[in-house]
Design an enzyme around this catalytic site. Sequence first.
Site, PDB file in Angstrom:
ATOM      1  N   CYS A 134      45.852  44.101  40.892  1.00  0.00           N
ATOM      2  CA  CYS A 134      45.525  43.018  41.820  1.00  0.00           C
ATOM      3  C   CYS A 134      44.710  43.547  42.997  1.00  0.00           C
ATOM      4  CB  CYS A 134      46.787  42.329  42.342  1.00  0.00           C
ATOM      5  SG  CYS A 134      46.403  40.961  43.458  1.00  0.00           S
ATOM      6  N   GLY A 248      37.644  34.302  32.008  1.00  0.00           N
ATOM      7  CA  GLY A 248      36.738  33.163  31.928  1.00  0.00           C
ATOM      8  C   GLY A 248      36.805  32.358  30.654  1.00  0.00           C
TER       9      GLY A 248
END
Length: 307
Positions: A134, A248
Amino acid sequence: MNVVRPSLAVEIAGIRMKNPVMPASGTFGYGEEYAPYFDLGRLGAIVTKGLSLNPKAGNPTPRIAETTSGMLNAIGLQNVGIEAFLADKVAYYQNFDVPVIANFFGNTLEEYGEVARRLSDIPEISAVELNISCPNVKQGGIVFGTDPRAAAQVVALVRKSLNKPLIVKLTPNVTDITVIARAAEEAGADAISCINTLTGMAIDVRTRRPKIANRTGGLSGPAIRPVAVRMVHQVVQAVKIPVIGIGGITCARDALEFLIVGARAVQVGTANFIDPGVMPDIIDGLEAFCLEEGIADINDLIGSLQL
């Protein structure tokens, strides 16, 4: 005439999944938030929001900005903490015949080990996904994901604390993702998931200030898919363990790109915010594609890239 339906079943590190589609951590809450929109039992697996040792409030707002073909976010790994997860969330998963993968992270090595230990004996959890990727927190996370020695250290520690399959989620914000992937594999990872978000920045030209309070955030959505497909292809070539592709995916055709380059399964992220029912549509689309192409088993499609 009866039509023989193709098999979409796949296996990741010993986890049998009825199809290769699951949510990306951080975009699906704890699963129950999406139950009003479709039968969660249709998924290949449920992946939980990232868990930490203590509850985490996340970053200041605003934390999300829309970008061209994507989204910039800096949520900061907001979550209820491991105690509340085990007390209030885990029992819910007994309602579904679906493997549950618990994503988790720590600020220190000791925190990673402690959360892994607490997840280890929970029967409702089929596997864990170790987040060392992250970009939106000041400590932990990406610090372990950008240095192969640090990555190996935390993977080895978690491996010792855990009796379940261990998936390691990698960041794309490195010079060579295959170096980190090999380090994770050699330290005991059973599978790799990649990619997490790309670090980005967006500016409000009127105020001349960053659009999100954290200044920078993680870019996701269709804009990053070509980068993700390339990195998944590279990692598949570099390791022997299974790879889960992320980045995506908005439709079955997007998911097929990842499977063809060798991903054994895929995770869907930002698209869930646009259409909560997108994952069942992707599953239906994969089946339709296999029928059209005469593919009886989706595993015959995995890694079928022609160069």
